[in-house]
Enzyme design. Sequence first.
Site, PDB file in Angstrom:
ATOM      1  N   HIS A   1      -6.011  -3.269  12.842  1.00 22.81           N
ATOM      2  CA  HIS A   1      -7.341  -3.855  12.661  1.00 22.81           C
ATOM      3  C   HIS A   1      -7.581  -4.952  13.705  1.00 22.81           C
ATOM      4  O   HIS A   1      -8.716  -5.237  14.076  1.00 22.81           O
ATOM      5  CB  HIS A   1      -7.483  -4.475  11.270  1.00 22.81           C
ATOM      6  CG  HIS A   1      -7.521  -3.478  10.160  1.00 22.81           C
ATOM      7  ND1 HIS A   1      -6.380  -3.014   9.537  1.00 22.81           N
ATOM      8  CD2 HIS A   1      -8.559  -2.850   9.558  1.00 22.81           C
ATOM      9  CE1 HIS A   1      -6.708  -2.149   8.608  1.00 22.81           C
ATOM     10  NE2 HIS A   1      -8.020  -2.028   8.593  1.00 22.81           N
TER      11      HIS A   1
ATOM     12  N   ASP B   1      -8.949   6.931  12.323  1.00 25.07           N
ATOM     13  CA  ASP B   1      -9.142   5.677  11.610  1.00 25.07           C
ATOM     14  C   ASP B   1     -10.445   5.067  12.131  1.00 25.07           C
ATOM     15  O   ASP B   1     -11.052   5.576  13.095  1.00 25.07           O
ATOM     16  CB  ASP B   1      -7.947   4.741  11.852  1.00 25.07           C
ATOM     17  CG  ASP B   1      -7.686   3.810  10.680  1.00 25.07           C
ATOM     18  OD1 ASP B   1      -8.610   3.598   9.868  1.00 25.07           O
ATOM     19  OD2 ASP B   1      -6.557   3.294  10.568  1.00 25.07           O
TER      20      ASP B   1
ATOM     21  N   ARG C   1       0.836  -1.207   0.000  1.00 24.10           N
ATOM     22  CA  ARG C   1       0.000   0.000   0.000  1.00 24.10           C
ATOM     23  C   ARG C   1       0.872   1.259   0.000  1.00 24.10           C
ATOM     24  O   ARG C   1       0.391   2.335  -0.378  1.00 24.10           O
ATOM     25  CB  ARG C   1      -0.915   0.014   1.230  1.00 24.10           C
ATOM     26  CG  ARG C   1      -1.854  -1.175   1.309  1.00 24.10           C
ATOM     27  CD  ARG C   1      -2.518  -1.253   2.679  1.00 24.10           C
ATOM     28  NE  ARG C   1      -3.469  -0.173   2.888  1.00 24.10           N
ATOM     29  CZ  ARG C   1      -3.996   0.114   4.080  1.00 24.10           C
ATOM     30  NH1 ARG C   1      -3.642  -0.560   5.160  1.00 24.10           N
ATOM     31  NH2 ARG C   1      -4.858   1.111   4.192  1.00 24.10           N
TER      32      ARG C   1
ATOM     33  N   LYS D   1      -2.789   9.335   5.038  1.00 24.65           N
ATOM     34  CA  LYS D   1      -2.835   8.433   6.197  1.00 24.65           C
ATOM     35  C   LYS D   1      -1.558   7.574   6.233  1.00 24.65           C
ATOM     36  O   LYS D   1      -0.852   7.482   5.229  1.00 24.65           O
ATOM     37  CB  LYS D   1      -4.077   7.541   6.125  1.00 24.65           C
ATOM     38  CG  LYS D   1      -4.151   6.650   4.865  1.00 24.65           C
ATOM     39  CD  LYS D   1      -5.458   5.895   4.806  1.00 24.65           C
ATOM     40  CE  LYS D   1      -5.493   4.946   3.601  1.00 24.65           C
ATOM     41  NZ  LYS D   1      -6.796   4.251   3.492  1.00 24.65           N
ATOM     42  N   HIS D   2      -1.191   7.007   7.396  1.00 25.55           N
ATOM     43  CA  HIS D   2      -1.859   6.943   8.687  1.00 25.55           C
ATOM     44  C   HIS D   2      -0.932   7.600   9.724  1.00 25.55           C
ATOM     45  O   HIS D   2       0.002   6.948  10.185  1.00 25.55           O
ATOM     46  CB  HIS D   2      -2.100   5.511   9.118  1.00 25.55           C
ATOM     47  CG  HIS D   2      -2.775   4.635   8.123  1.00 25.55           C
ATOM     48  ND1 HIS D   2      -2.130   4.074   7.032  1.00 25.55           N
ATOM     49  CD2 HIS D   2      -4.065   4.213   8.042  1.00 25.55           C
ATOM     50  CE1 HIS D   2      -2.975   3.338   6.335  1.00 25.55           C
ATOM     51  NE2 HIS D   2      -4.165   3.403   6.912  1.00 25.55           N
TER      52      HIS D   2
END
Length: 258
Positions: free
Chosen positions: A64, A150, A21, A51-52
């Site tokens: 997550h 987030d 990413r 982000k982040h």
Amino acid sequence: VNFAPVADVDTNPDNPVIGARAFSRDSQVVGGAAAAFVRAQQACGVAAVAKHWPGHGDTSKDTHVGACTVPHSLKRLSSVEFPPFAKAANAGVAGMLVAHVSCPALKSGDEYAGVRDDGKLPATLSRGAVDALRRISGANERYRGVVFTDDMEMGAMVKNYGVALASAAAVAAGCDAILMCHGEQRQKDAIDSITDAAASGVISEQRMAEAHANLDALMDRYCAPPPMEAPNAEHVLTIVGSAENRRIVEALLRDGGK
């Protein structure tokens, strides 16, 4: 709004969530790519969100799933993790998204909204981390874009704080908008928690006014309806109910929409 670009520097090959990413493992490359992405996307009328913050590239866990920490010194953060966000800010990025990573180097030591910014808090809830973001451009002018959290339903948050307490603490810490991407009841709980905190003074009027002003500025720039001219009735009648359109409708009815 598009929650991109990823401004994280992919410095940890064991990172389970950033990896491909990220634009690069080089901070300067990431910064240049992020700034270009911001300018191109926003030129097309879509707000970008970098982000982040304060950098999720050098972690070995996924927020997550659970909590993780960015243990670096302020000197290291300033040389590797922060520059891409600074370049995005200087490119005029409409928003920044704060991660649920702890960053002890940015702790403020303050107590507010039922939490203490002791270095163990996720950056989302850390007044020190959000204040550092507001100062990211290095100039005297504070960053005035929208600061998003987030998703508050990620494991790092729900397993350790709960969305109600965390949502109020995030706004008190300086975040403007809370992301709640799944459960409707949790969304309601977050709204009630923020409302109660504002009514009781746990979140100051000044903080609420700042959040509203930042969100209003984004809405005015990216969400205002386009100017419309009054339709020309004669032109409309050449389209609505025209012979061509009637033939299409009749064909659809005849063929059963096949």
